[in-house]
Design an enzyme around this catalytic site. Structure first.
Site: not given
Ligand code: UT7
Length: 316
Positions: A114, A242, A272
């Protein structure tokens, strides 16, 4: 002092729109979760038959047209990508033929995930200093849908396809882009295994460490670019981030107390798009009149590698 100015921009955007509701039919997610956690409402995806090459060609032709240049005037062509149509020939070599760039044009692809477009801008600045023709064609282009696992809700809601192009000119009396590039070799948090595994190769991402990494390095990178250039935040007309997650941008804006009106993006409609996200946004800003002649954009990429890259680019 010597460096680059931006002469023209372009976009190649696929026809298919994939909404959050469409994804909610594939995985256990919802429009509400995706919107609040990422800022994304929809993203573009290549339909069967649409290719990386087509996106690149559309973007490149627009950029050349808006710059008022012929393909033969280009000295260097760099495509930042991790999802080209072929591992070889490079996407840039395909552009050489299809656009009619000179046979002595330096053409190659670059993978800095990215951060790729800003890495490519810096590379172009260095190469153009020595090249006989002083115009560069720099693209960021991705068909991430090829490496997206549409059964993994943690990643498939994030990514989109597209290509952005920029035509730049190098001159002795133009300002340096004052690039700051970095890499923290990390093979766990964000990877695509690639040809080594011999099976479909999908994006694996451990979102939270990448999120924390981004919020740490982006403000540092911006500060370092400004220090190198000897200017202040107020001297920047636009911040072109980005588009990975609206919450990352919001946290950077808060940390550096940036004016929000200088930080608007397109993540809601594009998702993204990795290396394509900075040039796609740059093109929207230029075409929409939000970045005008003589104004400076501070472009910042971050992501797989883990890499980061920032640079200042002035519109001619
Ligand atoms: O481009 C390259 C660089 N990339 C980035 O900068 C991405 C950086 N990371 C992020 O943007 C975020 O970490 C994400 C958007 C990928 C994820 O968001 P988050 O707030 O960090 O969520 P998480 O991974 O901590 O997950 C929280 C909860 C989990 O459930 P439990 O374990 O709390 O029950 C996940 O299973 O959200 C759940 N979850 C979802 N729920 C509904 C993860 N993805 C989804 C989804 N829909 N699509």
């Amino acid at each position: 002092m010597s460096g680059l100015k931006l002469l023209g921009t372009g976009s190649g955007v696929p026809s298919e729109i994939l909404t959050n509701d469409d994804l909610a039919k594939l995985v256990d997610t919802s429009d509400e979760w995706i919107t609040t956690r990422t800022g994304i409402s929809s993203r573009r995806r290549c339909a069967p038959g649409e290719t990386h090459t087509q996106l690149c060609l559309t973007a490149a032709r627009q950029a050349l047209d808006r710059a008022g240049l012929n393909p033969e005037q280009i000295g260097v062509c760099v495509v930042a990508t991790l999802t080209p149509d072929r591992l070889t020939p490079a996407a840039a070599c395909v552009l050489q033929k299809e656009l009619g760039l000179g046979e002595d044009t330096v053409c190659f692809d670059l993978n800095a995930a990215c951060s790729g477009f800003v890495y490519a801008l810096y590379t172009a600045q260095c190469l153009l200093a020595a090249a006989p023709r002083k115009y560069g064609l720099v693209l960021g282009a991705e068909v991430l849908s090829r490496v997206t696992d549409y059964t993994d809700r943690g990643t498939c809601v994030l990514f989109g396809d597209g290509a952005g192009a920029a035509v730049v000119e190098w001159r002795e009396d133009y300002p340096s882009i004052h690039a700051v590039l970095g890499c923290r070799g990390n093979t766990e948090s964000l990877l695509i295994p690639g040809v080594a595994v011999g099976v479909p190769s999908y994006i694996h991402m451990d979102g939270q460490p990448v999120f924390r990494f981004a919020v740490e390095v982006v403000p540092q990178c911006i500060t370092q670019v400004l220090d190198k250039a000897g200017i202040s935040l107020d001297d920047v007309d636009r911040f072109v981030f980005h588009q990975a997650n609206q919450r990352i941008i919001d946290m950077v804006v808060k940390k550096l107390k940036l004016p929000v009106e200088k930080c608007t993006g397109n993540i809601a409609r594009r998702g993204n798009t990795s290396a394509a996200s900075v040039p796609l946004l740059l093109d929207e800003l230029v075409r929409g009149g939000s970045l005008r002649s003589g104004q400076r954009a501070l472009c910042v990429g971050f992501g797989g590698g883990l890499t980061w890259a920032g640079a200042l680019l002035e519109l001619a």
